[in-house]
Design a protein around this motif. Structure first.
Motif, PDB file in Angstrom:
ATOM      1  N   UNK A 103      36.849  37.212  44.020  1.00  0.00           N
ATOM      2  CA  UNK A 103      36.437  35.630  44.244  1.00  0.00           C
ATOM      3  C   UNK A 103      35.374  35.246  42.831  1.00  0.00           C
ATOM      4  N   UNK A 104      34.867  36.126  42.486  1.00  0.00           N
ATOM      5  CA  UNK A 104      33.881  35.732  41.399  1.00  0.00           C
ATOM      6  C   UNK A 104      34.636  35.776  40.026  1.00  0.00           C
ATOM      7  N   UNK A 105      35.743  36.366  39.961  1.00  0.00           N
ATOM      8  CA  UNK A 105      36.495  36.174  38.635  1.00  0.00           C
ATOM      9  C   UNK A 105      37.119  34.877  38.803  1.00  0.00           C
ATOM     10  N   UNK A 106      37.629  34.601  40.230  1.00  0.00           N
ATOM     11  CA  UNK A 106      38.310  33.267  40.131  1.00  0.00           C
ATOM     12  C   UNK A 106      37.327  32.300  39.986  1.00  0.00           C
ATOM     13  N   UNK A 107      36.102  32.367  40.320  1.00  0.00           N
ATOM     14  CA  UNK A 107      34.891  31.108  40.211  1.00  0.00           C
ATOM     15  C   UNK A 107      34.926  31.065  38.638  1.00  0.00           C
ATOM     16  N   UNK A 108      34.812  32.362  37.946  1.00  0.00           N
ATOM     17  CA  UNK A 108      34.335  32.100  36.595  1.00  0.00           C
ATOM     18  C   UNK A 108      35.516  31.529  35.830  1.00  0.00           C
ATOM     19  N   UNK A 109      36.546  31.858  36.132  1.00  0.00           N
ATOM     20  CA  UNK A 109      38.004  31.352  35.451  1.00  0.00           C
ATOM     21  C   UNK A 109      38.120  29.895  35.631  1.00  0.00           C
ATOM     22  N   UNK A 110      37.920  29.502  36.937  1.00  0.00           N
ATOM     23  CA  UNK A 110      37.961  28.172  37.266  1.00  0.00           C
ATOM     24  C   UNK A 110      36.763  27.118  36.618  1.00  0.00           C
ATOM     25  N   UNK A 111      35.527  27.562  36.417  1.00  0.00           N
ATOM     26  CA  UNK A 111      34.634  26.990  35.782  1.00  0.00           C
ATOM     27  C   UNK A 111      34.768  26.659  34.322  1.00  0.00           C
ATOM     28  N   UNK A 112      35.484  27.815  33.874  1.00  0.00           N
ATOM     29  CA  UNK A 112      35.754  27.863  32.277  1.00  0.00           C
ATOM     30  C   UNK A 112      36.869  26.993  32.103  1.00  0.00           C
ATOM     31  N   UNK A 163      42.695  38.643  30.734  1.00  0.00           N
ATOM     32  CA  UNK A 163      42.375  37.867  31.603  1.00  0.00           C
ATOM     33  C   UNK A 163      41.425  38.649  32.725  1.00  0.00           C
ATOM     34  N   UNK A 164      40.320  37.930  32.880  1.00  0.00           N
ATOM     35  CA  UNK A 164      39.283  38.727  33.887  1.00  0.00           C
ATOM     36  C   UNK A 164      39.759  38.475  35.329  1.00  0.00           C
ATOM     37  N   UNK A 165      40.810  37.752  35.757  1.00  0.00           N
ATOM     38  CA  UNK A 165      41.536  37.822  37.044  1.00  0.00           C
ATOM     39  C   UNK A 165      42.399  39.027  37.361  1.00  0.00           C
ATOM     40  N   UNK A 178      41.042  46.363  39.796  1.00  0.00           N
ATOM     41  CA  UNK A 178      40.122  46.949  40.055  1.00  0.00           C
ATOM     42  C   UNK A 178      39.802  47.141  41.710  1.00  0.00           C
ATOM     43  N   UNK A 179      39.992  45.896  42.079  1.00  0.00           N
ATOM     44  CA  UNK A 179      39.723  45.930  43.433  1.00  0.00           C
ATOM     45  C   UNK A 179      41.026  46.274  44.438  1.00  0.00           C
ATOM     46  N   UNK A 180      42.136  46.153  44.010  1.00  0.00           N
ATOM     47  CA  UNK A 180      43.334  46.834  44.419  1.00  0.00           C
ATOM     48  C   UNK A 180      43.014  48.373  44.742  1.00  0.00           C
TER      49      UNK A 180
END
Length: 852
Positions: A185-194, A346-348, A354-356
């Protein structure tokens, strides 16, 4: 009246027919009565009784009369003959010497954990009831052995019955957990803001507070949809039904393509069964040789009653239809590169992968990934790609998992399943896998005999124990110094650390990871590769190819080849290597030559005068070297020292009879750094210097070198006296190096020269490729530079990597092309020749390589 006569005629015919039928039935009963074994025994007893009543036992009985007519089909005659033979044999055994019965083939224990790094793991998972014999089972025959004594259906459809009775495992879907993961979720947040900031930068103001919130919501929804698509592309869909179907298909396919079957060690399977009871995830780390590896490891584990793992497969394998089956067998698809471009960086994707992996481990799933990254193109094990291993290390270090058991896996084939890699070794681009190319490959594979396949699992090693051990090795913590330079050939003790540091560039490492952490992950990865390579079963094609390219490169008779292969096999067996073949030398050579084919080996003449020669064209040499390199890795350290010795002997003004220990070791260390991209000659828990010292001892044992006796004790006594006299002086004399007095005599008899030639030829092709790459290096595009060298692509690429580590060249991207440029001060020819002389000097000219 006429009617009565007709009726009477019919009655007579029926009576005759009934009589004939009764006679036939009676004859059949009598025949059965006299031929039945039980009735015959009764008649035997009755006949003997009647004979005794009528006049004693001299008259032949009824049973004996019948026996004389049955001749060779008489089972009683066979029993009498067997009884007579046994009686005679027992007499000979009692009177003659005792001959022990033939014993099954015993192989040395292989795949044990390192006694220095993992002593507890080495003692664990062993069978307490007996010693390991190294027995090998064919996993294709497990169904026959299990169901052959059951019903008719199980007996004739044993493969299908076995697959239907395989264990059903529960595979939890971890995708919902990954979606809710904080990192994801943090990666999604980071990419969305960028992305939102980029939109605002292009379009200007967002239209107030409400417009900003609406834009953010829309952008985040798009990013979330893309992130979910990325996650679904990664995740596997393991199904028990698909696993059983693929297992049955594999039974039929492997029986067709591998006439020798698929073998694995019984002790390896038993270790894994005992390790499974510990409740820790098993991380299988195979060396990668073929696309068939994806299926074979899962297939071997599933048939032996172990839980199939989730398999990290390359994204290139996600092709229609076949990709779906692999996903159903547990494959999750990863990109070959995670950094280097907008798509791969891609950070996502990083967060999703990693999470998977982490949630799969916490769900008690086993995991499998190919630590080399891709299939080996040379037959040698490649340096590890530690990306997924770094994720597992992070999971252990942050407490996500308590521990994990790492299981190196070695696979080998009599004949290459995917065909040769000559095109790629000659610099041509790799052909991507497609649906039609997969069909053509499967059709060709199923119509070709590939001999025998071996899948061997090493002893499970505790990750916790490895981490604890590597923290104690202080020589891996020294300050990083500049690599080998033209004016400083003294490598010092930090060569081991530099080798690890120069290779620890995994794209999944976090930004805040220390160099020490990277080196530790790289060290563990190299240890796993080394362990798997040492436990690999050597096939007959490997040994025959090695003999033809080193010992009999100029050609030999078939008898000479058989003798050389037999001697080399015995030497490898004494060294503790597992031989994946049995039989006498003629049968072994015949099978190996058949597997290699006429394209790699040519025969001249016939009968006893048949001459065997390797095909020495560039494509044939590359493919033949692939087979030989599996054995060549075993002799790598000895070959390095033999080449270092030859470089000293061929230097101007060198003594041809005596060589100093310090000079020999220094040259060996230099060559070890040159080939650090190609060979892993020792595990990281052993220094390169220690391994080279063992290699020198091996050369002495093989009578290539002989120690020159000195009296170091007298020298030590003289130094002690001088030190005592000058103890109070300010400038104290430094203690001399005790090894400077050690010297070796170079033996020149025929056996010593043959051994030196063999070891030189073991790594000579690599050095020639490196020499060609060093001579051809210039500022140019990378692909034409490789093609101009006209040699094995992998060696040229590794040589360029070495020159980049030395600071000679650097690579950069320009117009979507990879380019090379020289770095100062090596942008002038003189300086370039000085630094590359460290490679050229090991390509010395020597009479040992002249074949007449």
């Amino acid at each position: 009246m006429e009617t009565i006569q007709n009726v009477w005629t019919v009655v007579e015919k029926v009576r005759v027919a009934n009589g004939a039928a009764e006679l036939a039935i009676f004859t059949a009963i009598v025949y059965w009565f006299f031929t039945s074994s039980r009735i015959a025994d009764m008649l035997e007893v009755l006949g003997e009784r009647v004979g005794s009543w009528c006049g004693g036992r001299d008259h032949p009985s009824l049973r004996q009369s019948v026996r004389s007519r049955r001749r060779h089909n008489d089972i009683y005659a066979k029993l009498d003959a067997e009884y007579t033979a046994r009686s005679t044999t027992l007499y000979r055994i009692k009177e003659g010497p005792v001959v022990p019965p033939p014993q099954p083939i015993s192989r040395p224990p292989a795949g044990l954990a390192c006694a220095k790094c993992a002593p507890l793991s080495r003692e664990s998972w062993q069978d307490p009831k007996g010693a390991e014999t190294g027995a090998v089972i064919n996993v294709m025959n497990i169904g026959k052995q299990t169901f052959s004594n059951r019903g008719v259906v199980s007996r004739y459809l044993c493969d299908l019955t076995q697959c239907a009775n395989l264990i059903n495992y529960d595979y939890e879907d971890v995708v919902p957990k990954v979606v809710n993961d904080v990192t994801f979720q943090s990666a999604i947040e980071e990419v969305a803001k960028k992305e939102m900031n980029n939109i605002l930068h292009i379009n200007g103001s967002g239209g107030g507070e409400g417009g900003y919130a609406s834009l953010y919501k829309t952008t985040r929804q798009k990013v979330e949809a893309r992130a979910l698509k990325v996650l679904n592309n990664i995740s596997s869909a393991m199904s028990n039904g698909v696993l059983k179907l693929v297992a049955w298909v594999c039974h039929k396919a492997i029986r067709r393509l591998a006439k020798g079957g698929c073998g694995t060690r019984i002790a390896c399977v038993e270790r894994l069964r005992r390790a499974k009871a510990a409740g820790l995830p098993l991380i299988f780390v195979p060396l990668h040789r073929s696309h068939l590896d994806y299926i074979l490891v899962t297939f071997a584990l599933y048939l032996t009653g172990l839980r199939p793992p989730l398999v990290a497969a390359g994204e290139n394998m996600s092709i229609p239809f076949f990709g779906w089956f692999l996903r159903g067998c547990g494959a999750f698809y990863i990109r070959r590169r995670v950094d280097g471009s907008d798509k791969h960086g891609d950070p996502i994707y990083k967060a999703a992968l990693r999470s998977y992996i982490l949630h799969s481990l916490t769900a008690k799933n086993n995991l499998e990934f190919f630590i080399e990254g891709g299939r080996t193109r040379t037959g040698k094990p490649q340096p590890p790609k530690a990306g997924i291993l770094s994720v597992i290390m992070d999971a252990y270090l942050d407490g996500t998992i308590d521990d994990a058991l790492l299981v190196p896996v070695a696979l080998n084939y009599d004949k290459l399943v995917d065909g040769n890699f000559v095109r790629e070794q000659l610099g041509m681009p790799k052909q991507m896998e497609t649906f039609w190319s997969a069909l053509r490959g499967i059709w060709w594979t199923l119509n070709t005999d590939h001999g025998t396949i071996r899948v061997d699992f090493n002893q499970p090693i505790s990750l916790k124990e490895l981490v604890t051990s590597f923290k104690k090795y202080n020589y891996l913590k020294a300050p990083i110094e500049r690599p080998l330079a033209s004016n400083n050939n003294s490598l010092g003790v930090n060569l081991d650390q530099r080798i690890l540091y120069n290779n620890s560039h995994s794209s999944l490492f976090g930004a805040d990871v220390t160099i020490e952490h990277k080196i530790m992950v790289e060290a563990i990865g190299r240890h796993l590769v080394y362990d798997a390579a040492q436990a690999s079963a050597l096939m007959c094609t490997n040994v025959v190819a090695y003999v033809l390219l080193t010992e009999r490169r100029g050609g030999c008779t078939l008898r000479q080849l058989q003798d050389a292969v037999s001697a080399r096999s015995a030497h490898l067996a004494r060294a503790g290597r597992d031989l994946g073949y049995t039989g006498d030398a003629p049968a072994v050579c015949r099978h190996a030559l058949e597997m290699l084919g006429r394209g790699l080996v040519r025969k001249e003449g016939s009968g006893d005068k048949t001459i065997i020669k390797p095909q020495l064209s560039i494509p044939a040499s590359i493919e033949l070297s692939y087979y030989a390199n599996t054995v060549g890795v075993h002799y790598a350290a000895n070959a390095i020292m033999a080449t270092a010795l030859e470089s000293i002997l061929q230097s101007p003004g060198a003594d041809q009879d005596i060589v100093r220990h310090s000079d020999l070791l220094e040259a060996g260390l230099q060559l070890s750094e040159v080939l650090s991209q190609e060979l892993i000659i020792c595990p990281p828990c052993t220094t390169v210097s220690e391994r080279l010292l063992d290699a020198i001892d091996s050369l002495v044992a093989d009578d290539v070198l002989a120690r020159v006796e000195t009296n170091p004790g007298l020298e030590e006594e003289r130094w002690s006296r001088r030190f005592a006299q000058r103890l109070e002086e300010e400038n104290d004399e430094e203690r001399p190096d005790p090894t400077r007095l050690i010297k070796y005599k170079v033996n020149s008899h025929a056996a010593a020269i043959a051994e030196r030639r063999r070891l030189l030829l073991t790594i000579r092709p690599l050095l020639e490729a490196y020499g060609g790459a060093a001579r051809s290096v210039r500022a140019a595009a990378h692909s034409p530079l490789v093609r101009d060298t006209l040699d094995a692509y992998t060696a040229i690429r590794n040589c360029h990597r070495l020159l980049r580590q030395w600071g000679v060249i650097e690579m950069y991207d320009e117009d979507n092309r990879r380019r090379v440029r020289l770095c100062p001060p090596y942008d002038n020819e003189k300086s370039l020749q000085e630094i590359t002389s460290n490679i050229h000097k090991f390509n010395m000219k020597t009479d040992l390589l002249d074949f007449k």
